[in-house]
Design an enzyme around this catalytic site. Structure first.
Site, PDB file in Angstrom:
ATOM      1  N   ARG A 108      42.792 -67.008  84.762  1.00  0.00           N
ATOM      2  CA  ARG A 108      41.948 -66.862  83.569  1.00  0.00           C
ATOM      3  C   ARG A 108      40.512 -66.482  83.922  1.00  0.00           C
ATOM      4  NH1 ARG A 108      43.502 -71.501  80.917  1.00  0.00           N
ATOM      5  NH2 ARG A 108      41.574 -72.410  81.646  1.00  0.00           N
TER       6      ARG A 108
ATOM      7  N   TYR B 203      29.729 -51.717  62.072  1.00  0.00           N
ATOM      8  CA  TYR B 203      31.192 -51.576  61.981  1.00  0.00           C
ATOM      9  C   TYR B 203      31.745 -52.661  61.052  1.00  0.00           C
ATOM     10  CZ  TYR B 203      35.950 -51.570  64.057  1.00  0.00           C
ATOM     11  OH  TYR B 203      37.287 -51.536  64.281  1.00  0.00           O
TER      12      TYR B 203
ATOM     13  N   ASP C 113      25.669 -52.930  69.350  1.00  0.00           N
ATOM     14  CA  ASP C 113      26.950 -52.250  69.558  1.00  0.00           C
ATOM     15  C   ASP C 113      26.609 -50.822  69.971  1.00  0.00           C
ATOM     16  OD1 ASP C 113      29.326 -50.809  69.309  1.00  0.00           O
ATOM     17  OD2 ASP C 113      30.033 -51.995  67.614  1.00  0.00           O
TER      18      ASP C 113
ATOM     19  N   LYS D  75      37.457 -47.035  73.438  1.00  0.00           N
ATOM     20  CA  LYS D  75      37.029 -45.683  73.060  1.00  0.00           C
ATOM     21  C   LYS D  75      36.782 -44.829  74.313  1.00  0.00           C
ATOM     22  CE  LYS D  75      36.870 -47.291  68.801  1.00  0.00           C
ATOM     23  NZ  LYS D  75      37.650 -48.518  68.868  1.00  0.00           N
TER      24      LYS D  75
HETATM   25  C1  LIG Z   1      31.492 -49.004  66.533  1.00  0.00           C
HETATM   26  C2  LIG Z   1      32.689 -49.824  66.887  1.00  0.00           C
HETATM   27  N1  LIG Z   1      32.495 -50.998  67.494  1.00  0.00           N
HETATM   28  C3  LIG Z   1      33.533 -51.790  67.843  1.00  0.00           C
HETATM   29  C4  LIG Z   1      34.822 -51.419  67.575  1.00  0.00           C
HETATM   30  C5  LIG Z   1      35.943 -52.357  67.904  1.00  0.00           C
HETATM   31  O1  LIG Z   1      36.622 -52.008  69.026  1.00  0.00           O
HETATM   32  P1  LIG Z   1      38.154 -52.373  69.290  1.00  0.00           P
HETATM   33  O2  LIG Z   1      38.954 -51.450  68.422  1.00  0.00           O
HETATM   34  O3  LIG Z   1      38.313 -52.148  70.734  1.00  0.00           O
HETATM   35  O4  LIG Z   1      38.358 -53.804  68.898  1.00  0.00           O
HETATM   36  C6  LIG Z   1      35.085 -50.179  66.975  1.00  0.00           C
HETATM   37  C7  LIG Z   1      36.478 -49.744  66.726  1.00  0.00           C
HETATM   38  O5  LIG Z   1      36.725 -48.782  66.034  1.00  0.00           O
HETATM   39  C8  LIG Z   1      33.982 -49.378  66.597  1.00  0.00           C
HETATM   40  O6  LIG Z   1      34.157 -48.201  65.974  1.00  0.00           O
END
Ligand SMILES: Cc1ncc(COP(=O)(O)O)c(C=O)c1O
Length: 401
Positions: free
Chosen positions: A64, A118, A191, A216
């Protein structure tokens, strides 16, 4: 945690190629092998006891806390994130968002969140955190005076930025907003999935913690879910502790895939950025398009700040149709041949998504005049841009107005 003591300035291409590669973990092979393990064996009881208290990075303990495959990826991400001391990995981007917020916030704290964050990040504020007695306000990231007043009024413990914002792609003045937040002793989190550490140095631009969805650009091949958060030593230790308390771990197989993706991320990003700009330029002259929401595009909202603060971009942008038909974006998506309809972005293949940003805003006027108009998000992949333009041309040609 970075163990590299080579301080020579290196270009981003050199850094993504070599970051996190440790001969002590990979021996004579180029890539860190997949160490698939729950149990780590100790030489002796004395060694086991010493490991419990120590809890150092890069120390064998139990699955872990990871093993060299995950450690190598975390180190690589730290090395390419300017100003970072360490990086924590999470099983998804959303798990990283939760891990960051839970590491910083306590009951009775107030969180300021950018209104164009998001949607699941917004839901964390309005759901999970609210249940824990953490209050929140959404702010318009383009309204500096309003932000300053809100900070003075609410005395936030933390401020969450996302730039460009989800769906509508507004670029905000992160250095100026973060300076206001820091003066008020708030912790600043960002983010930075759109630009990654290669395109925007969030920590050096005033943020305390930067997170990204590795599903991504880092993964890059639409076959992997993962997230990360990088920070200075003080916040890295808090992130790491919370992540351990929550039992967060990523599989070594996924860590190896992410590390593979990382090696080509810079060239993929450059290629998709170039193609996205070409396509955005073409769309901006199209008779059926109201606006193109793409900070890469000269003259588009956010372009000047993007040019001032960013060193790169990516293939994700949106556009608003002139049509008054609320179904128009769905019709365009259905008519496209090369673009797949799907969530996520940053993969090698192009995607389209009809979007309804007004559903996910509390305080921002539709700055981009989406209003009731139909809008579309594109993630531009590695196909030839001429083919993508031809596909968009035939799909838009099928719209009545
Ligand atoms: C700007 C942004 N942050 C975070 C995330 C979340 O990522 P995950 O899909 O890996 O959980 C996304 C997913 O589309 C996103 O567009």
């Amino acid at each position: 945690m970075s163990t590299s003591d080579d301080k020579r300035p290196q270009g981003a291409g050199t850094r993504v190629t070599h970051a996190g590669r440790r001969p002590e973990w990979s021996g004579r092979v180029v890539n860190t092998p997949v160490w698939r393990a729950s149990t780590h064996l100790y030489e002796s009881e004395a060694e086991r006891k010493a490991a419990i208290g120590a809890n150092h990075d890069g120390q064998f303990f139990y699955g872990r806390r990871g093993a060299p495959t995950q450690w190598a990826l975390a180190d690589a991400l730290t090395e390419i994130e300017p100003g970072a001391f360490g990086t924590v990995l999470y099983p998804s981007g959303v798990a990283a968002i939760a891990g960051c917020l839970l590491a910083v916030l306590r009951p009775d704290d107030h969180l300021l969140m950018s209104d164009n964050a998001y949607d699941p990040t917004r839901s964390m504020a309005t759901g999970l955190l609210k249940r824990m007695g953490i209050t929140h306000s959404f702010f318009d990231p383009l309204d500096m005076a309003g932000f300053e007043a809100l900070v003075a009024d609410t005395k936030p413990r933390a401020v969450w930025f996302e730039s460009p914002g989800s769906l509508t792609m507004e670029v905000c003045d992160v250095p100026a907003l973060a300076a206001i937040a820091r003066d008020a002793k708030a912790v600043t989190l960002m983010d930075n999935t759109w630009a990654s550490g290669l395109g925007f140095a969030a920590l050096e631009n005033g943020c305390d913690i930067v997170m990204q969805s590795l599903s991504k650009h880092v993964g890059g091949h639409s076959d992997l879910m993962m997230g990360s958060a990088s920070a200075s030593e003080r916040w890295y230790n808090a992130l790491r502790l919370t992540s351990q308390q929550l039992g967060q771990i990523v599989s070594p197989d996924d860590a190896a895939l992410a590390a593979r993706g990382l090696r080509t991320m810079k060239v993929r990003l450059e290629q998709s950025t170039q193609s996205a700009l070409k396509i955005a330029q073409w769309l901006s002259g199209h008779e059926k398009i109201e606006h193109v929401l793409c900070p890469l595009l000269p003259g588009a909202p956010g372009h000047d700040l993007w040019k001032r603060d960013f060193t790169g971009g990516c293939g994700l942008f949106s556009f608003v149709l002139k049509s008054d038909d609320p179904e128009a974006s769905g019709k365009v998506a259905d008519a496209l041949d090369i673009f797949g309809i799907g969530y996520s972005w940053g993969g090698f293949e192009s995607l389209v998504l009809p979007i309804y940003p007004d559903n996910d805003r509390s305080v921002m006027k539709p700055p981009t005049n989406c209003g009731a108009k139909s809008a579309v998000r594109l993630s531009i992949g590695l196909e030839d841009p001429e083919n993508l333009i031809a596909d968009l041309e035939q799909a838009l040609g099928q719209l009545d107005n």
